[in-house]
Design a protein around this motif. Structure first.
Motif, PDB file in Angstrom:
ATOM      1  N   UNK A   8      14.047   3.447  -7.556  1.00  0.00           N
ATOM      2  CA  UNK A   8      13.877   2.804  -8.862  1.00  0.00           C
ATOM      3  C   UNK A   8      14.368   1.363  -8.873  1.00  0.00           C
ATOM      4  N   UNK A   9      15.057   0.940  -7.808  1.00  0.00           N
ATOM      5  CA  UNK A   9      15.508  -0.444  -7.746  1.00  0.00           C
ATOM      6  C   UNK A   9      14.444  -1.405  -7.260  1.00  0.00           C
ATOM      7  N   UNK A  10      13.292  -0.867  -6.892  1.00  0.00           N
ATOM      8  CA  UNK A  10      12.200  -1.711  -6.395  1.00  0.00           C
ATOM      9  C   UNK A  10      10.953  -1.474  -7.225  1.00  0.00           C
ATOM     10  N   UNK A  11      10.231  -2.544  -7.509  1.00  0.00           N
ATOM     11  CA  UNK A  11       8.984  -2.433  -8.260  1.00  0.00           C
ATOM     12  C   UNK A  11       7.765  -2.414  -7.341  1.00  0.00           C
ATOM     13  N   UNK A  12       8.012  -2.335  -6.034  1.00  0.00           N
ATOM     14  CA  UNK A  12       6.899  -2.319  -5.085  1.00  0.00           C
ATOM     15  C   UNK A  12       6.191  -0.976  -5.145  1.00  0.00           C
ATOM     16  N   UNK A  13       4.895  -0.950  -5.356  1.00  0.00           N
ATOM     17  CA  UNK A  13       4.171   0.326  -5.382  1.00  0.00           C
ATOM     18  C   UNK A  13       4.107   0.946  -3.997  1.00  0.00           C
ATOM     19  N   UNK A  14       3.909   2.241  -3.963  1.00  0.00           N
ATOM     20  CA  UNK A  14       3.794   2.956  -2.692  1.00  0.00           C
ATOM     21  C   UNK A  14       2.441   2.676  -2.051  1.00  0.00           C
ATOM     22  N   UNK A  15       2.396   2.897  -0.751  1.00  0.00           N
ATOM     23  CA  UNK A  15       1.153   2.681  -0.010  1.00  0.00           C
ATOM     24  C   UNK A  15       0.838   3.872   0.883  1.00  0.00           C
ATOM     25  N   UNK A  16      -0.435   4.009   1.204  1.00  0.00           N
ATOM     26  CA  UNK A  16      -0.903   4.948   2.222  1.00  0.00           C
ATOM     27  C   UNK A  16      -1.429   4.114   3.383  1.00  0.00           C
ATOM     28  N   UNK A  17      -0.917   4.389   4.588  1.00  0.00           N
ATOM     29  CA  UNK A  17      -1.335   3.655   5.776  1.00  0.00           C
ATOM     30  C   UNK A  17      -2.195   4.534   6.675  1.00  0.00           C
ATOM     31  N   UNK A  18      -3.096   3.889   7.396  1.00  0.00           N
ATOM     32  CA  UNK A  18      -3.970   4.576   8.346  1.00  0.00           C
ATOM     33  C   UNK A  18      -3.827   3.935   9.719  1.00  0.00           C
ATOM     34  N   UNK A  19      -3.649   4.773  10.755  1.00  0.00           N
ATOM     35  CA  UNK A  19      -3.568   4.315  12.140  1.00  0.00           C
ATOM     36  C   UNK A  19      -4.632   5.007  12.984  1.00  0.00           C
ATOM     37  N   UNK A  20      -5.023   4.362  14.053  1.00  0.00           N
ATOM     38  CA  UNK A  20      -5.840   5.029  15.063  1.00  0.00           C
ATOM     39  C   UNK A  20      -4.945   5.973  15.856  1.00  0.00           C
ATOM     40  N   UNK A  21      -5.551   6.784  16.712  1.00  0.00           N
ATOM     41  CA  UNK A  21      -4.775   7.765  17.478  1.00  0.00           C
ATOM     42  C   UNK A  21      -3.865   7.108  18.521  1.00  0.00           C
ATOM     43  N   UNK A  22      -4.070   5.800  18.798  1.00  0.00           N
ATOM     44  CA  UNK A  22      -3.186   5.108  19.737  1.00  0.00           C
ATOM     45  C   UNK A  22      -2.109   4.286  19.028  1.00  0.00           C
ATOM     46  N   UNK A  23      -2.013   4.432  17.705  1.00  0.00           N
ATOM     47  CA  UNK A  23      -0.959   3.756  16.960  1.00  0.00           C
ATOM     48  C   UNK A  23      -1.322   2.395  16.424  1.00  0.00           C
ATOM     49  N   UNK A  24      -2.597   2.020  16.467  1.00  0.00           N
ATOM     50  CA  UNK A  24      -3.020   0.737  15.906  1.00  0.00           C
ATOM     51  C   UNK A  24      -3.195   0.862  14.397  1.00  0.00           C
ATOM     52  N   UNK A  25      -2.520   0.009  13.636  1.00  0.00           N
ATOM     53  CA  UNK A  25      -2.654   0.032  12.189  1.00  0.00           C
ATOM     54  C   UNK A  25      -4.039  -0.464  11.795  1.00  0.00           C
ATOM     55  N   UNK A  26      -4.762   0.332  11.007  1.00  0.00           N
ATOM     56  CA  UNK A  26      -6.138   0.005  10.658  1.00  0.00           C
ATOM     57  C   UNK A  26      -6.287  -0.465   9.219  1.00  0.00           C
ATOM     58  N   UNK A  27      -5.795   0.309   8.275  1.00  0.00           N
ATOM     59  CA  UNK A  27      -5.991  -0.002   6.861  1.00  0.00           C
ATOM     60  C   UNK A  27      -4.809   0.493   6.049  1.00  0.00           C
ATOM     61  N   UNK A  28      -4.762   0.053   4.781  1.00  0.00           N
ATOM     62  CA  UNK A  28      -3.784   0.601   3.838  1.00  0.00           C
ATOM     63  C   UNK A  28      -4.380   0.585   2.442  1.00  0.00           C
ATOM     64  N   UNK A  29      -3.847   1.453   1.597  1.00  0.00           N
ATOM     65  CA  UNK A  29      -4.262   1.530   0.201  1.00  0.00           C
ATOM     66  C   UNK A  29      -3.003   1.512  -0.670  1.00  0.00           C
ATOM     67  N   UNK A  30      -3.034   0.756  -1.743  1.00  0.00           N
ATOM     68  CA  UNK A  30      -1.915   0.716  -2.689  1.00  0.00           C
ATOM     69  C   UNK A  30      -2.140   1.756  -3.766  1.00  0.00           C
ATOM     70  N   UNK A  31      -1.114   2.551  -4.019  1.00  0.00           N
ATOM     71  CA  UNK A  31      -1.257   3.652  -4.978  1.00  0.00           C
ATOM     72  C   UNK A  31      -1.269   3.122  -6.407  1.00  0.00           C
ATOM     73  N   UNK A  32      -2.261   3.497  -7.218  1.00  0.00           N
ATOM     74  CA  UNK A  32      -2.295   3.067  -8.618  1.00  0.00           C
ATOM     75  C   UNK A  32      -1.508   4.016  -9.513  1.00  0.00           C
ATOM     76  N   UNK A  33      -1.245   3.558 -10.731  1.00  0.00           N
ATOM     77  CA  UNK A  33      -0.713   4.407 -11.809  1.00  0.00           C
ATOM     78  C   UNK A  33       0.574   5.128 -11.437  1.00  0.00           C
ATOM     79  N   UNK A  34       1.504   4.388 -10.844  1.00  0.00           N
ATOM     80  CA  UNK A  34       2.838   4.932 -10.611  1.00  0.00           C
ATOM     81  C   UNK A  34       3.797   4.421 -11.678  1.00  0.00           C
TER      82      UNK A  34
END
Length: 347
Positions: free
Chosen positions: A66-92
């Motif tokens: 609650x001390x941070x106003x940063x919204x949560x995110x969902x991250x996606x990686x390839x099977x070798x650990x390469x970061x591919x995409x992310x989505x910011x969660x709405x309505x938190x």
């Protein structure tokens, strides 16, 4: 593991010190598995359960207090650990503890999300980026982990109450399916990982500690809870009791039937158990979390198979060390069993 864990872990340290510290682990005979860094987790950090999707990619959500106003995110990686995409969660509710657990997926591939500030089940279509709210839990519930079970029902643990919720197939209203004092944690530590074992017809449930008087309140448990043919719960039985302050969290299931449990407490280890709960070995050095990789275990809070490696979410819940907030890969030498995903796994 929820954001509440940071303050609670401090309380656990005090309890454990009062009890004389952790018991010594039995010497491990198996060869020490190799641990490497799969990927760092970007801000806001504090990763939770790691989900390996049927599309071959890897997903994890983040928690923020609650001390941070940063919204949560969902991250996606390839099977070798390469970061591919992310989505910011709405309505938190950004003025409260907020986090998202990528707890599972539907048969069609949508991610099943558990959001804490709104106590809701949501889905994310990774093809379109569309979020959908499926169900909401009553006020005070803290949905934590989820597994599909027989008949297309979704079972969800509650970190804030001694209950396992069931979201029946086709329903938008969770029901209190199973309640027990054994799931009511001391000093608010609660129920964490859950997996359905179709071969045994039971749910395996992790509890960080217990206040029912069965053991010291600093000890955690893994329980077996049968699911009867009529959909009702059977009798809860203890599979394994942890050492004081271990705080068992999420876990993976190997093809051998062995369970690999992340210990989010003072141990900072991964423990391997047989399918009947006998301890095989502990991976990592107790307390320090040293595992031979560049990043030690630092509040490891879940364990998920990708090939012969167990992916461990490193939350660094107390220190909040961003350089430790990562997904680690532990090669345990056997392949895992994918989470149960029946044809009826959809909303």
């Amino acid at each position: 593991m929820t954001t509440r864990v940071r303050s609670l872990l401090v309380a656990a340290v005090a309890l454990l010190l009062a009890a004389g510290g952790p018991a010594a682990a039995a010497p491990a005979e198996p060869a020490t598995p190799t641990t490497t860094v799969f990927s760092l987790v970007p801000a806001p950090g504090f990763p939770a359960y790691v989900h390996v999707h049927t599309n071959g990619r890897v997903y994890a959500g983040t928690y923020t207090d609650s001390g941070s106003s940063a919204p949560s995110k969902v991250f996606e990686w390839s099977s070798d650990g390469t970061l591919l995409r992310s989505w910011t969660l709405p309505a938190q509710r950004l003025d409260a503890d907020h986090g998202v657990q990528v707890a599972n997926q539907t048969r069609s591939g949508r991610l099943v999300l558990l959001e804490t500030s709104t106590a809701s089940v949501r889905t994310l279509d990774v093809r379109t980026g569309r979020f959908r709210t499926v169900a909401r839990f009553p006020d005070g519930a803290i949905p934590n982990y989820a597994t599909w079970g027989p008949h297309g029902d979704l079972y969800v643990t509650d970190y804030g109450d001694g209950v396992v919720w069931r979201l029946p197939a086709g329903s938008r209203k969770p029901e209190r399916w199973f309640e027990s004092p054994a799931l009511e944690g001391a000093i608010e530590f609660g129920t964490t990982g859950i997996r359905y074992r179709p071969g045994r017809g039971d749910l395996v449930i992790a509890q960080q500690n217990a206040s029912d008087g069965s053991t010291l309140p600093t000890n955690g448990h893994l329980y077996s809870l049968p699911v009867k043919a009529n959909g009702k719960p059977g009798e809860l039985a203890t599979l394994w009791t942890s050492q004081p302050g271990d705080l068992p969290d999420g876990f993976g299931l190997g093809r051998s039937g062995h369970l690999y449990v992340a210990l989010a407490g003072l141990a900072n280890q991964l423990v391997e158990l047989t399918g009947t709960g006998e301890e095989v070995q502990r991976i990592g050095t107790a307390l320090t979390g040293d595992n031979g990789s560049d990043i030690p275990f630092d509040t490891p809070c879940s364990a998920t198979f990708l090939g012969t490696e167990v992916l461990v979410a490193n939350q660094s819940a107390i220190a909040g060390d961003a350089s430790h907030q990562a997904i680690l890969a532990v090669d345990v030498g056997e392949r895992g069993r994918a989470p149960y995903l029946p044809k009826s796994a959809h909303f």
